[in-house]
Scaffold this motif. Structure first.
Motif, PDB file in Angstrom:
ATOM      1  N   SER A 184       0.843  -1.196   0.000  1.00  0.00           N
ATOM      2  CA  SER A 184       0.000   0.000   0.000  1.00  0.00           C
ATOM      3  C   SER A 184       0.876   1.243   0.000  1.00  0.00           C
ATOM      4  O   SER A 184       2.108   1.147   0.085  1.00  0.00           O
ATOM      5  CB  SER A 184      -0.919   0.005   1.228  1.00  0.00           C
ATOM      6  N   SER A 185       0.224   2.411  -0.088  1.00  0.00           N
ATOM      7  CA  SER A 185       0.932   3.706  -0.121  1.00  0.00           C
ATOM      8  C   SER A 185       2.015   3.689  -1.195  1.00  0.00           C
ATOM      9  O   SER A 185       3.159   4.060  -0.950  1.00  0.00           O
ATOM     10  CB  SER A 185       1.525   4.035   1.256  1.00  0.00           C
ATOM     11  N   LEU A 186       1.633   3.242  -2.388  1.00  0.00           N
ATOM     12  CA  LEU A 186       2.587   3.094  -3.484  1.00  0.00           C
ATOM     13  C   LEU A 186       2.773   4.430  -4.200  1.00  0.00           C
ATOM     14  O   LEU A 186       1.806   5.025  -4.680  1.00  0.00           O
ATOM     15  CB  LEU A 186       2.088   2.047  -4.483  1.00  0.00           C
ATOM     16  N   THR A 187       4.013   4.876  -4.279  1.00  0.00           N
ATOM     17  CA  THR A 187       4.313   6.088  -5.032  1.00  0.00           C
ATOM     18  C   THR A 187       5.610   5.891  -5.797  1.00  0.00           C
ATOM     19  O   THR A 187       6.437   5.052  -5.441  1.00  0.00           O
ATOM     20  CB  THR A 187       4.465   7.321  -4.117  1.00  0.00           C
ATOM     21  N   MET A 188       5.777   6.655  -6.857  1.00  0.00           N
ATOM     22  CA  MET A 188       7.051   6.687  -7.573  1.00  0.00           C
ATOM     23  C   MET A 188       7.203   8.052  -8.211  1.00  0.00           C
ATOM     24  O   MET A 188       6.206   8.733  -8.488  1.00  0.00           O
ATOM     25  CB  MET A 188       7.143   5.572  -8.630  1.00  0.00           C
ATOM     26  N   ALA A 189       8.438   8.470  -8.410  1.00  0.00           N
ATOM     27  CA  ALA A 189       8.727   9.712  -9.105  1.00  0.00           C
ATOM     28  C   ALA A 189       9.059   9.359 -10.543  1.00  0.00           C
ATOM     29  O   ALA A 189      10.100   8.770 -10.831  1.00  0.00           O
ATOM     30  CB  ALA A 189       9.886  10.440  -8.444  1.00  0.00           C
ATOM     31  N   GLY A 190       8.151   9.699 -11.458  1.00  0.00           N
ATOM     32  CA  GLY A 190       8.257   9.304 -12.850  1.00  0.00           C
ATOM     33  C   GLY A 190       6.879   8.990 -13.372  1.00  0.00           C
ATOM     34  O   GLY A 190       5.926   8.838 -12.609  1.00  0.00           O
ATOM     35  N   THR A 191       6.736   8.877 -14.682  1.00  0.00           N
ATOM     36  CA  THR A 191       5.436   8.637 -15.309  1.00  0.00           C
ATOM     37  C   THR A 191       5.177   7.149 -15.459  1.00  0.00           C
ATOM     38  O   THR A 191       6.045   6.407 -15.930  1.00  0.00           O
ATOM     39  CB  THR A 191       5.385   9.302 -16.689  1.00  0.00           C
ATOM     40  N   GLU A 192       3.974   6.710 -15.065  1.00  0.00           N
ATOM     41  CA  GLU A 192       3.602   5.298 -15.206  1.00  0.00           C
ATOM     42  C   GLU A 192       3.262   5.031 -16.669  1.00  0.00           C
ATOM     43  O   GLU A 192       2.115   5.107 -17.095  1.00  0.00           O
ATOM     44  CB  GLU A 192       2.406   4.969 -14.322  1.00  0.00           C
ATOM     45  N   ASN A 193       4.289   4.693 -17.447  1.00  0.00           N
ATOM     46  CA  ASN A 193       4.085   4.451 -18.875  1.00  0.00           C
ATOM     47  C   ASN A 193       3.539   3.060 -19.144  1.00  0.00           C
ATOM     48  O   ASN A 193       2.733   2.860 -20.050  1.00  0.00           O
ATOM     49  CB  ASN A 193       5.399   4.663 -19.624  1.00  0.00           C
ATOM     50  N   THR A 194       4.001   2.073 -18.394  1.00  0.00           N
ATOM     51  CA  THR A 194       3.443   0.723 -18.486  1.00  0.00           C
ATOM     52  C   THR A 194       3.297   0.169 -17.079  1.00  0.00           C
ATOM     53  O   THR A 194       4.017   0.581 -16.161  1.00  0.00           O
ATOM     54  CB  THR A 194       4.344  -0.235 -19.292  1.00  0.00           C
ATOM     55  N   LEU A 195       2.359  -0.736 -16.921  1.00  0.00           N
ATOM     56  CA  LEU A 195       2.137  -1.398 -15.635  1.00  0.00           C
ATOM     57  C   LEU A 195       2.068  -2.894 -15.894  1.00  0.00           C
ATOM     58  O   LEU A 195       1.238  -3.350 -16.677  1.00  0.00           O
ATOM     59  CB  LEU A 195       0.830  -0.910 -15.006  1.00  0.00           C
ATOM     60  N   THR A 196       2.936  -3.657 -15.246  1.00  0.00           N
ATOM     61  CA  THR A 196       3.013  -5.093 -15.482  1.00  0.00           C
ATOM     62  C   THR A 196       2.667  -5.856 -14.217  1.00  0.00           C
ATOM     63  O   THR A 196       3.221  -5.610 -13.152  1.00  0.00           O
ATOM     64  CB  THR A 196       4.427  -5.497 -15.954  1.00  0.00           C
ATOM     65  N   ASP A 197       1.734  -6.785 -14.363  1.00  0.00           N
ATOM     66  CA  ASP A 197       1.268  -7.648 -13.291  1.00  0.00           C
ATOM     67  C   ASP A 197       2.012  -8.976 -13.451  1.00  0.00           C
ATOM     68  O   ASP A 197       1.977  -9.584 -14.510  1.00  0.00           O
ATOM     69  CB  ASP A 197      -0.241  -7.719 -13.480  1.00  0.00           C
ATOM     70  N   VAL A 198       2.738  -9.409 -12.424  1.00  0.00           N
ATOM     71  CA  VAL A 198       3.629 -10.567 -12.525  1.00  0.00           C
ATOM     72  C   VAL A 198       3.181 -11.663 -11.564  1.00  0.00           C
ATOM     73  O   VAL A 198       2.992 -11.424 -10.372  1.00  0.00           O
ATOM     74  CB  VAL A 198       5.089 -10.178 -12.197  1.00  0.00           C
ATOM     75  N   ILE A 199       3.011 -12.886 -12.107  1.00  0.00           N
ATOM     76  CA  ILE A 199       2.740 -14.047 -11.262  1.00  0.00           C
ATOM     77  C   ILE A 199       3.997 -14.906 -11.198  1.00  0.00           C
ATOM     78  O   ILE A 199       4.819 -14.893 -12.108  1.00  0.00           O
ATOM     79  CB  ILE A 199       1.557 -14.884 -11.794  1.00  0.00           C
ATOM     80  N   MET A 200       4.152 -15.656 -10.107  1.00  0.00           N
ATOM     81  CA  MET A 200       5.313 -16.521  -9.954  1.00  0.00           C
ATOM     82  C   MET A 200       4.914 -17.973 -10.221  1.00  0.00           C
ATOM     83  O   MET A 200       3.936 -18.468  -9.657  1.00  0.00           O
ATOM     84  CB  MET A 200       5.905 -16.414  -8.547  1.00  0.00           C
ATOM     85  N   VAL A 201       5.690 -18.622 -11.110  1.00  0.00           N
ATOM     86  CA  VAL A 201       5.459 -20.020 -11.462  1.00  0.00           C
ATOM     87  C   VAL A 201       6.748 -20.788 -11.218  1.00  0.00           C
ATOM     88  O   VAL A 201       7.794 -20.434 -11.772  1.00  0.00           O
ATOM     89  CB  VAL A 201       5.012 -20.165 -12.929  1.00  0.00           C
ATOM     90  N   GLN A 202       6.684 -21.812 -10.379  1.00  0.00           N
ATOM     91  CA  GLN A 202       7.839 -22.653 -10.100  1.00  0.00           C
ATOM     92  C   GLN A 202       7.471 -24.114 -10.313  1.00  0.00           C
ATOM     93  O   GLN A 202       6.420 -24.563  -9.844  1.00  0.00           O
ATOM     94  CB  GLN A 202       8.338 -22.445  -8.667  1.00  0.00           C
TER      95      GLN A 202
END
Length: 304
Positions: free
Chosen positions: A258-276
């Motif tokens: 939570s409380s996610l911030t970044m300095a820069g423009t969100e040009n792409t957003l990638t949702d990542v799942i983990m597979v093992q």
């Protein structure tokens, strides 16, 4: 006819011949072309109802293209209009498009890309690690770079589990690749709330701050970093140990970022799942203004 009049032949009925769409992948460029038959070419396409996945658009020539930003299935209706004169024909078709998450053997969470990013912040809870018949290793962290390049500046919490003693540790750390992680002299317990802030100061000097919000302990270090700042991430990871990929430890409860911030423009957003080993072991929820949850296993949890 008997009087010699010419009766023009009516064009065939216009129909959309595309019945299904190939899946897309979050954060990966996508393009597919719709097709129609009958009527009078040329054709013009629009979205009649619903909407395409965020990041994709439909051109008038029938090309769906762009870079989708989040996983999920979206339903919408397209309309094609032909060039019959004086009254054009139209036809519609209900379609669905599934955007698949990116798969990783060691990461699960979200990354923004196509920076540069000069700062990132996130708060997460420290989970409890399950007993296992093998050694496992689990980390929660916030960082810049690493999603698409070999650079990375990050800090977080690590929970290595030793099956021979049935014990695991909870350790705070920071790291700038290619150097190994540096332990932070701070006692952190399962259930704690931790905030990580990483930001560029002057020139190549960056500040890394990790705070245990539960005990009010805080650590800050200033380090030189020259990475490109291409991405920013909030991640649950199964880290490499001595050059070998570790097995993710089972964890509860879900890790909430939570409380996610970044300095820069969100040009792409990638949702990542983990597979093992062919199994999906860690899955993020939808990202909302409140952040997101990451659950152990293959079922996406509800967002916070």
């Amino acid at each position: 006819d008997a009087f010699g009049y010419f009766v023009p032949e009516s064009p065939a009925p216009l129909v959309v011949t595309t019945t299904s769409l190939p899946p897309a992948t979050a954060g990966v460029a996508y393009s597919t072309t719709l097709s129609a038959h009958g009527g009078t070419p040329s054709y013009s396409w629009t979205v009649a109802s619903g909407s395409l996945p965020t990041g994709l658009s439909l051109s008038s020539s029938g090309v769906i293209s762009g870079t989708p930003s989040a996983a999920g299935t979206v339903n919408f209706t397209v309309q094609v209009t032909d060039s019959t004169s004086p009254t054009p024909q139209t036809a519609t078709a209900a379609l669905s498009l599934t955007v698949l998450p990116v798969e990783s053997s060691n990461w699960s969470g979200y990354a923004v890309g196509n920076g540069p990013y000069t700062a990132v912040t996130g708060t997460f809870n420290v989970p409890t690690i399950h007993a296992s018949s093998t050694n496992t290793d689990t980390s929660e962290w916030v960082g810049i770079d690493g999603a698409t390049d070999a650079s990375l500046i990050q800090a977080g919490i690590n929970e290595p589990y030793d099956h021979t003693t049935n014990l695991y540790q909870v350790m705070a750390w920071w790291e700038i690749l290619p150097a190994p992680e540096t332990p932070i002299a701070m006692t952190v317990s399962p259930g704690a709330s931790v905030t990580v802030t990483i930001g560029q100061g002057s020139g190549t000097l960056w500040a890394i701050t990790l705070t245990d919000n539960t005990t009010h302990q805080s650590f800050t270090t200033d380090q030189s970093y020259t990475g490109p700042g291409t991405s920013a991430e909030w991640i649950v990871e199964a880290p490499e140990v001595n050059g070998n990929q570790s097995t993710l430890g089972g964890y509860t409860p879900d890790v909430t970022f939570s409380s996610l911030t970044m300095a820069g423009t969100e040009n792409t957003l990638t949702d990542v799942i983990m597979v093992q080993n062919g199994m999906q072991v860690s899955t993020p929820s939808e990202l909302t203004s409140n952040g997101f949850n990451v659950a152990y296993g293959d079922v996406a949890p509800p967002p916070p």
